[in-house]
Design an enzyme around this catalytic site. Structure first.
Site, PDB file in Angstrom:
ATOM      1  N   ILE A 123      70.988  50.357  77.234  1.00  0.00           N
ATOM      2  CA  ILE A 123      71.058  51.619  77.950  1.00  0.00           C
ATOM      3  C   ILE A 123      72.476  52.165  77.844  1.00  0.00           C
ATOM      4  O   ILE A 123      73.438  51.403  77.749  1.00  0.00           O
ATOM      5  CB  ILE A 123      70.650  51.490  79.438  1.00  0.00           C
ATOM      6  CG1 ILE A 123      71.568  50.530  80.190  1.00  0.00           C
ATOM      7  CG2 ILE A 123      69.200  51.080  79.572  1.00  0.00           C
ATOM      8  CD1 ILE A 123      71.335  50.518  81.695  1.00  0.00           C
ATOM      9  N   ASP A 147      75.989  45.457  73.407  1.00  0.00           N
ATOM     10  CA  ASP A 147      76.387  44.597  74.523  1.00  0.00           C
ATOM     11  C   ASP A 147      75.894  45.092  75.876  1.00  0.00           C
ATOM     12  O   ASP A 147      76.032  44.407  76.876  1.00  0.00           O
ATOM     13  CB  ASP A 147      77.913  44.484  74.577  1.00  0.00           C
ATOM     14  CG  ASP A 147      78.456  43.830  73.316  1.00  0.00           C
ATOM     15  OD1 ASP A 147      77.820  42.871  72.829  1.00  0.00           O
ATOM     16  OD2 ASP A 147      79.489  44.295  72.804  1.00  0.00           O
ATOM     17  N   HIS A 148      75.357  46.268  75.925  1.00  0.00           N
ATOM     18  CA  HIS A 148      75.004  46.892  77.208  1.00  0.00           C
ATOM     19  C   HIS A 148      73.558  47.361  77.188  1.00  0.00           C
ATOM     20  O   HIS A 148      73.292  48.547  77.067  1.00  0.00           O
ATOM     21  CB  HIS A 148      75.932  48.079  77.466  1.00  0.00           C
ATOM     22  CG  HIS A 148      75.979  48.505  78.878  1.00  0.00           C
ATOM     23  ND1 HIS A 148      75.115  49.435  79.413  1.00  0.00           N
ATOM     24  CD2 HIS A 148      76.795  48.141  79.891  1.00  0.00           C
ATOM     25  CE1 HIS A 148      75.411  49.637  80.683  1.00  0.00           C
ATOM     26  NE2 HIS A 148      76.424  48.870  80.995  1.00  0.00           N
ATOM     27  N   PHE A 149      72.653  46.640  77.261  1.00  0.00           N
ATOM     28  CA  PHE A 149      72.514  45.201  77.415  1.00  0.00           C
ATOM     29  C   PHE A 149      71.700  44.695  76.230  1.00  0.00           C
ATOM     30  O   PHE A 149      70.807  45.403  75.775  1.00  0.00           O
ATOM     31  CB  PHE A 149      71.783  44.890  78.720  1.00  0.00           C
ATOM     32  CG  PHE A 149      72.555  45.292  79.934  1.00  0.00           C
ATOM     33  CD1 PHE A 149      73.549  44.480  80.435  1.00  0.00           C
ATOM     34  CD2 PHE A 149      72.295  46.485  80.574  1.00  0.00           C
ATOM     35  CE1 PHE A 149      74.253  44.831  81.579  1.00  0.00           C
ATOM     36  CE2 PHE A 149      73.001  46.846  81.710  1.00  0.00           C
ATOM     37  CZ  PHE A 149      73.985  46.033  82.214  1.00  0.00           C
TER      38      PHE A 149
END
Length: 170
Positions: free
Chosen positions: A40, A33-35
């Protein structure tokens, strides 16, 4: 502790310093989810890895009996934040002081040999009013540091090995 942001101790001197590594893997849930399509590792999770390294340094020095919590990020500076899958992080924690009320730990992060962050973390040692509250189940903390290899690399300031408390009592 349900989220582990360190993988293994590489150096450990009781009450003085600890060094751990963290291998960043695309398989980690937070990277989905990041990203998406550009994963990262967030800086906050690097701070958590530093806090876990420093906190375990304090816990071992206090014979795993103190109730220690991260109280304050006194300062932290990130020089480069993009940490991506495949990177190896090296967390260093050096005890500025450890006493009955609290501790101050100087910390740094290197990525693939390059300094990317440094700072100071302050830990509070909870008082007697918390004596009846368990933060970990019995031996959970010792099992955790055993899995991290603390007893394989850990030494006392005089150079003698840190002995696993379970083996010491046998």
């Amino acid at each position: 502790m349900h989220w582990y942001w360190i993988d293994r101790f590489t150096k450990f001197v009781s009450g003085k310093s600890a060094q751990t590594i963290k291998m960043v893997s695309r398989a980690e849930d937070h990277l989905a989810d990041h990203f998406p399509f550009y994963p990262i590792m967030p800086a906050s999770l690097m701070i958590e890895g530093l806090a876990q390294t420093g906190g375990l340094l304090i816990h071992e020095f206090r014979n795993f009996s103190a109730k220690v919590v991260l109280a304050k990020i006194q300062k932290i500076t990130f020089y480069e934040e993009e940490v991506v899958p495949g990177d190896c992080l090296l967390y260093d924690a050096v005890a500025d002081y450890i006493n009955d009320e609290g501790s101050m730990i100087s910390v740094s992060v290197q990525r693939n040999g390059k300094l990317i962050a440094e700072g100071v973390l302050v830990f509070a040692h909870l008082g007697d009013e918390y004596a009846s509250q368990d933060l970990f189940s019995e031996n959970e903390l010792i099992d955790l540091v055993r899995a991290y290899g603390l007893f394989e690399v850990g030494v006392h300031p005089d150079g003698s090995r840190i002995i696993d408390p379970v083996l010491k009592n046998k």
